[in-house]
Design an enzyme around this catalytic site. Structure first.
Site, PDB file in Angstrom:
ATOM      1  N   ASP A 284      11.766  25.315  53.017  1.00 42.70           N
ATOM      2  CA  ASP A 284      13.025  23.756  52.769  1.00 42.70           C
ATOM      3  C   ASP A 284      12.222  23.060  53.628  1.00 42.70           C
ATOM      4  OD1 ASP A 284      16.401  24.460  53.591  1.00 42.70           O
ATOM      5  OD2 ASP A 284      14.637  22.764  53.373  1.00 42.70           O
TER       6      ASP A 284
HETATM    7  C1  GLC Z   1      17.257  19.821  53.245  1.00 42.29           C
HETATM    8  C2  GLC Z   1      18.001  21.343  52.141  1.00 42.29           C
HETATM    9  C3  GLC Z   1      17.997  21.537  51.005  1.00 42.29           C
HETATM   10  C4  GLC Z   1      17.453  20.567  50.355  1.00 42.29           C
HETATM   11  C5  GLC Z   1      15.839  20.301  51.108  1.00 42.29           C
HETATM   12  C6  GLC Z   1      15.241  18.408  50.611  1.00 42.29           C
HETATM   13  O1  GLC Z   1      16.908  20.488  54.775  1.00 42.29           O
HETATM   14  O2  GLC Z   1      18.251  22.360  53.222  1.00 42.29           O
HETATM   15  O3  GLC Z   1      18.744  22.545  50.472  1.00 42.29           O
HETATM   16  O4  GLC Z   1      16.963  21.024  48.784  1.00 42.29           O
HETATM   17  O5  GLC Z   1      16.174  19.786  52.517  1.00 42.29           O
HETATM   18  O6  GLC Z   1      15.887  16.918  50.307  1.00 42.29           O
END
Ligand code: GLC
Length: 743
Positions: A284
């Site tokens: 993430d």
């Molecule tokens: C965010 C979220 C994740 C998302 C990623 C890209 O922090 O936790 O669910 O897909 O970053 O945007």
């Protein structure tokens, strides 16, 4: 004769399998051949993902060299780059690199791209798996036409604490329903076969147990038994693997003391080992580097080592791999085969998407225009939005409203806004035509434009300003009926939006009281990304619809339900508490040794002395404009063996005056086990449509899989003994019961 046919079959089968095998080997051979040409720096580049500058979905680190790094083959993927124009520009940079390895473009297409569908929690309330698959299918078609290869969805985190703002993004509290929905959404995004020009790679997230953050506080620690992890939180991820999910995303949280990003038990033992997952895992946003904050790594270098060793293949925006991985390999702290495995997983997907054949195949402006303006998409959005609405109350059948009403007052902060209907995680397209979103006010005008429609905002979503009350009360006083639309603004649920109080925000419930005091027929619409607490409204207002955040067609869908053009069929995918003090509260709890016999008992039983023990609205609850009767429950037997099954049949009759849909829910209770078992668990459901007066048979099969669970040694299976079968219209409205034995 038979011999000839069989030998012909053998010849055909061996030809086909060798062809398929040779096709598979072709991709693997191409990956191996390409890998052999790559430098260590180029390999690390494939494991590096940067965000575009159009939108940030996490804390930004400024890097002015992104474009030159792409030109030098040192970047594998970009997120938050959207549209055929920008994706083509970035891909052209990648095509200048030595090996011309194409970029992957990822985006959070969570509930729509241009056409925005209801938030996932709302769609879950439809219990309509086909509709949810279609919603994902359309979202994928629009995104793929705009240069996107990969969505960071479905979010499949089971969540039982509505203080956590990301409940809006998932399928609610139930493992069975959540697993079915995970499967449907992956299939919707990826289509029949990965690489289709109207499909995108799915990404099951957040692996794992992110929804169990202590206190419902986002990014907080998670601590649970392994049995709970396997029993409740992992099955939707397994369903995503079974559906062929191309990628996974790990989660921010530490799980039992080890951050998910550095957790080899999750990513290698379970996902890539036991489950045989062949795709790749993206971290993430920044989660690799955040292991330093967790106190799990002393610096970025140690974090990079922990992450690659644990099976995190791609680094989203932490730069830990870019800054440290090559050096770790050179110092022999990371075997190059770990890097090679991650690179091969990523390259394999790029081949499967056809990007080496044509890096621009998803960036065709003409196709983009066509896909983004398909009227069928808006129609589908309107239909699933109506199916997602839950009728919580309808005293004296106040709803549906008559289309002949002369004067209607439409009051509240949610009546006229556009963006708020999209909720969190909606794709912000720059030159989006605002008319693409049908406001609730516009929806009412479209439905009953001939009536006199009065508008008053009344108050804002937040704050204590009641200056608008007088105008709102006056409007109500002039009307034959009042519709009040309140709730949360689009960013009051979502990522980093945990709330300690989940009451209706601001002075909105005071507005309800003021309007109720006028004595006019009153319908309240509650728009939110999560279960809210609104006890006074629930106890005193005759008609309430939970309208979540319904997307681009919110206004039309709400009007369809208000005036009976669609009979509401939604059922709550999460339990609604009376107070935060009850949290976490969910239906499939254990009985304890001192269960409260009813919701008022307090003497030496498991209860609160200051509050009823029951929820305000239970899991699986939702009313209709008609009524349904359940009858004639029959079981093919009252005993079964593990290798056998029991056929369950019943009849459901529409005993009202209008057609409607009912979600027939099947729950089981294992009366005694080697570990305590929940008082009930959803094990199947059917959503059926019935004309007024119509009776339909409904059938279920109970097999061993519905009786199985993890015992204290984490062995999965069933145990002999008695079971209670319950068929109901909600988890608290059981209509038919029976018992059977597993022998
Ligand atoms: C965010 C979220 C994740 C998302 C990623 C890209 O922090 O936790 O669910 O897909 O970053 O945007």
């Amino acid at each position: 004769m038979k011999k000839t046919a069989f030998s012909q079959f053998l010849i055909f089968f061996s030809f086909m399998s060798s062809t398929a095998f040779s096709l598979e080997r072709t991709i693997d051979q191409k990956v191996d051949a390409l890998l052999k040409q790559m430098t260590l720096e180029e390999k690390v580049g494939q494991l590096t993902q940067y965000t575009g500058d159009l939108a940030a979905t996490g804390p930004i680190t400024i890097n002015p060299n992104k474009q030159s790094e792409i030109r030098n083959g040192l970047v594998g993927s970009m997120l938050n780059v959207l549209g055929t124009r920008y994706t083509r520009q970035y891909q052209e940079l990648a095509m200048q690199s030595r090996l011309k390895i194409p970029l992957l473009f990822g985006l959070d297409v969570i509930h729509g791209y241009k056409t925005t569908f209801p938030i996932p929690l709302a769609e879950a309330a439809s219990w309509d798996l086909d509709a949810m698959e279609l919603s994902a299918r359309i979202s994928a078609a629009e995104a793929a036409a705009s240069g996107i290869h990969w969505t960071f969805a479905p979010m499949v985190d089971i969540a039982r604490d509505p203080r956590w703002g990301r409940v809006m993004e998932g399928a609610g509290e139930d493992t069975y329903l959540g697993s079915k929905i995970a499967f449907s959404r992956v299939r919707g995004f990826q289509g029949e076969k990965l690489g289709g020009i109207d499909s995108v790679m799915a990404c099951a997230k957040h692996f794992a147990a992110y929804g169990a953050a202590i206190g419902g506080r986002d990014y907080n620690s998670v601590d649970m038994s392994e049995r709970t992890l396997w029993e409740t939180y992992l099955p939707p991820f397994k369903a995503a693997v079974d559906a062929g999910a191309a990628t996974f995303m790990n989660s921010f949280n530490d799980l039992n003391g080890i951050p998910a990003t550095g957790n080899s038990y999750l990513q290698r033992d379970i996902l890539k080992g036991k489950w045989g997952f062949k795709g790749f895992v993206v971290s993430d946003w920044g989660s690799i580097g955040e292991m330093v904050s967790h106190g799990y790594a002393k610096d970025g270098k140690e974090a990079a080592l922990a992450a690659i060793a644990a099976g995190s293949d791609m680094d989203m925006e932490s730069n830990a791999y870019r800054n440290n991985l090559a050096q770790l390999v050179k110092e022999k702290k990371v075997p190059v085969k770990l890097v090679d495995d991650a690179v091969k997983r990523i390259l394999r997907k790029k081949f499967e998407l056809g990007l080496f054949d044509d890096p621009y195949r998803f960036s065709d402006p003409e196709r983009e225009q066509k896909a983004l303006n398909d009227p069928a998409h808006a129609l589908a959005a309107r239909e699933i939005a109506a199916k997602s609405i839950v009728l919580l109350k309808n005293e004296n059948n106040l709803l549906p409203l008559s289309k002949d009403i002369k004067t209607i007052a439409f009051i509240g902060p949610m009546v006229k806004p556009l963006r708020d209907n999209h909720g969190f995680w909606a794709v912000e397209l720059k030159d989006m035509d605002p008319g693409y979103i049908v406001s609730q006010w516009q929806g009412l005008q479209n439905k009953v434009g001939g009536a006199t429609l009065l508008y008053a905002k009344g108050c804002d979503f937040e704050g204590d300003n009641k200056d608008g009350f007088a105008e709102a009360v006056a409007a109500a006083g002039r009307a034959d009926a009042v519709i009040l639309s309140i709730g949360e603004r689009w960013n009051m649920s979502g990522e980093a939006k945990s709330r300690s109080s989940i009451h209706l925000p601001g002075v909105q419930e005071d507005l309800v009281k003021a309007i109720q005091a006028t004595g006019k027929p009153l319908v309240v619409l509650i728009n939110a990304g999560r279960p809210l607490i609104f006890n006074w409204t629930a106890d005193n207002v005759p008609a309430i619809l939970y309208t979540w955040w319904l997307g681009s067609q919110a206004g039309n869908a709400i009007a369809d339900v208000l005036f009976g053009d669609y009979n509401p069929s939604g059922k709550l995918p999460m339990t609604f508490p009376r107070e935060e003090g009850q949290l976490p509260i969910y239906y499939d709890h254990f009985n304890t040794g001192r269960p409260a016999p009813d919701e008022t008992a307090v003497n030496y039983v498991s209860a609160y002395i200051d509050l009823k023990n029951s929820p305000k609205f239970p899991f699986g609850y939702g009313l209709s404009y008609t009524t349904f009767q359940y009858s004639d429950l029959k079981l093919s037997g009252t005993e079964m063996k593990r290798d056998g099954n029991i056929e369950v049949s019943l009849n459901v009759t529409n005993t009202g005056k209008v057609a409607g849909e009912e979600v027939v829910q099947l729950y089981l209770r294992d009366k005694a086990g080697s570990v305590v078992r929940p008082v009930m668990q959803l094990k199947d459901f059917r959503k059926i449509k019935l004309a007024a007066g119509e009776t339909k048979p409904v059938k279920f099969i109970i097999d061993n899989s519905k009786l199985s669970f993890y015992n204290k040694n984490l062995e999965y299976g069933s145990e002999e003994g008695g079971f209670v079968l319950m068929i109901g219209s909600s988890s608290a409205d059981i209509r038919l019961k029976a018992e059977f034995e597993l022998k």
